[in-house]
Scaffold this motif. Structure first.
Motif: not given
Ligand code: HEC
Length: 151
Positions: A57-73
């Motif tokens: 998930i951290t890798k995807m966020i670096k690639l540009g994935a967008q969402g709230s903290d709650e969503e990633f949790e």
């Protein structure tokens, strides 16, 4: 006009595929956030430990994935629970009961019932293609789970 149809098919295919993911808390967020760049199934294509899902998930966020903290949790919980290191046990389609069919193969109740009725009338299934004969069955959806079906 043609493009409208092509686009429609594309959207339908996307929805049909999203349907293959097991239901549960966090599924909606996973489809929404992780389905933006590739199919959400790609997101769920691996079986790994929670800490490894965190890295993904951290890798995807670096690639540009967008969402709230709650969503990633919610996504982390969903993927860790449903796509943990141990793959779920396969189900013997000739012995499976209603519960097995619904939980392991995510079949709808009415379809699971139809499958069992057909089996009682016609005897054991011998191959995936045999399942096509069951009236009202969503064959493509079952086919997508073929790695979990044994005869
Ligand atoms: C901004 C676009 C984008 C979003 C949103 C996105 N991904 Fe990805 N994902 C990619 C790209 C690009 C690749 C291919 C990366 C590569 O080949 O190194 C990929 C590859 C993957 C892979 C294959 C293994 C890997 O590490 O390359 C997995 C698993 C994955 N994504 C999971 C997820 C999950 C889970 C989410 C939601 C939290 C998500 N992705 C959201 C862009 C995205």
């Amino acid at each position: 006009m043609k493009w409208v149809i092509v686009f429609g098919l594309f959207v339908c295919a996307g929805l049909a595929r999203a349907d293959v993911l097991p239901d549960g808390p966090g599924k909606a967020a996973t489809v929404r956030v992780c389905g933006r760049c590739h199919s959400p199934e790609r997101a769920a294509s691996m079986h790994q430990r929670r800490s490894a899902w965190e890295d993904t998930i951290t890798k995807m966020i670096k690639l540009g994935a967008q969402g709230s903290d709650e969503e990633f949790e919610a996504i982390l919980n969903y993927l860790s629970k449903n796509f943990g290191p141990e793959a779920p046990a396969p189900v013997n389609i000739n012995k499976a009961n209603m519960i097995d069919l619904q939980t392991t193969l995510a079949m709808r109740r009415s379809q699971a019932r139809a499958l069992i009725a057909y089996r009682e009338e016609h005897g054991d299934f011998h191959s995936l293609a045999d399942l096509r004969n069951v009236p009202g069955i969503d064959f493509e959806k079952l086919e997508a789970k073929k790695s979990r079906i044994i005869f």
